[in-house]
Design a protein around this motif. Structure first.
Motif, PDB file in Angstrom:
ATOM      1  N   ALA A  49      44.750  34.201  43.970  1.00 54.57           N
ATOM      2  CA  ALA A  49      44.651  35.522  43.333  1.00 54.57           C
ATOM      3  C   ALA A  49      45.642  36.527  43.907  1.00 54.57           C
ATOM      4  N   HIS A  68      37.104  39.791  36.465  1.00 54.57           N
ATOM      5  CA  HIS A  68      37.370  39.480  37.872  1.00 54.57           C
ATOM      6  C   HIS A  68      36.829  38.108  38.259  1.00 54.57           C
ATOM      7  N   ASP A  88      40.483  42.268  42.639  1.00 51.26           N
ATOM      8  CA  ASP A  88      41.241  41.204  41.980  1.00 51.26           C
ATOM      9  C   ASP A  88      42.381  41.713  41.109  1.00 51.26           C
TER      10      ASP A  88
END
Length: 315
Positions: free
Chosen positions: A290, A100, A109
């Protein structure tokens, strides 16, 4: 008299600079600083595109938290007890080690990625040092995390009785950290997936200082480097993904959202340009940091599975 005044002003400037630089060091590197884990002052309107994306991500994160797992533990080279979530799968065709991002977690994430991978992958989702249940005081932007990831690959090699191919899959800081292993030979690892990773700690600190605080690199980054060595025991120079991919031994899939304002897309452009191993770069239009898997899940899964297929065909 004027020289005394100038000397006093110079002293005040030096002290103020030191205090500001120390603040930025604590803000960026000390994990438990209370600045990053604050809930939003006001949640967005669910009727807006931003609000819909926010609540969808919140729901998927909760679903990811509820997926059953087994606890896994190792001890780092510098004596920290590190934790990971292990998701076994008897039908797995490969093993994926998930890493992550900065102040992140597997649920946050990989909320949109974990369900896709669980169908045919055995998964180890690590808590980076100073995150989750892992010990640690300092976040080192990959300088020490890269060795932790290497050690987790050794851990999974002992569980990999079927000889399945292993992949390192990182998001943000996790992406940079797995790229820092591109020139090493982690046990059983056949490929790397790097979603919105940065080039190195120096460059990302410079970008954040400029974008958030309108500050120049000097002297802040120089003082940051000094504090990292003095207080946290690591060198910023050791957190360098771009340098590692210049000697890459493993195939790499780079992914980055074109609307990423936290880790600008030029970081992946530079990493990909420097990479000497087989690689492919995928840009997800209008995806923020992300958030590529959320923005275009069909494209994301297609590219990841294509990378698996091509890599495994070459074995």
């Amino acid at each position: 008299m004027i020289w005394k005044i100038l000397l006093i002003l110079l002293g005040i400037l030096i002290i103020a600079t030191f205090i500001i630089c120390r603040f930025f060091f604590r803000f960026a590197v000390v994990a438990d600083n209370g600045k990053w884990d604050q809930p939003p002052a006001k949640e967005p309107d669910p009727g807006t595109p931003k609000g819909r994306a926010y609540y969808e991500r919140k729901r998927k994160k909760q679903e990811a938290e509820e997926i059953p797992y087994e606890d896994a533990w190792i001890v780092s080279k510098d004596g920290l007890k590190l934790h990971a979530r292990y998701y076994p799968n008897e039908k797995a065709e490969r093993i994926v080690i998930l890493c992550h991002g900065y102040h992140g977690s597997v649920a946050a994430d990989f909320a949109f990625i974990l369900p896709m991978l669980k169908r045919d992958c055995e998964i180890l989702a690590i808590d980076e040092r100073a995150h989750g249940e892992s010990e640690g005081k300092y976040i080192t932007f990959g300088a020490k995390e890269k060795q932790d990831i290497h050690d987790w690959a050794d851990y999974m090699a002992q569980k990999n009785t079927r000889g399945l191919p292993v992949y390192l899959f990182g998001v943000s800081m996790g992406a940079a950290s797995v790229l820092m292993n591109a020139d090493t030979d982690p046990a059983g690892v056949k490929g790397i997936i790097a979603d919105c990773g940065y080039t190195n700690m120096h460059d990302i600190i410079c970008d954040v200082q400029k974008a958030w605080y309108k500050l120049p690199a000097f002297p802040g980054v120089n003082m940051m480097a000094f504090n990292c060595r003095l207080s946290a025991g690591f060198s910023m120079k050791d957190a360098d993904a771009r340098s590692a991919v210049k000697r890459a031994k493993l195939p790499v899939l780079f992914i980055h959202g074109t609307s990423d304002h936290f880790v600008p897309v030029h970081h992946t452009e530079q990493n990909a340009a420097a990479c000497v191993s087989r690689h492919r770069t995928v840009y997800v239009e209008d995806a923020s940091h992300a958030a590529s898997a959320q923005k275009d899940p069909v494209l994301y899964e297609r590219e990841v599975r294509s990378f698996f297929s091509q890599t495994e065909a070459d074995l």
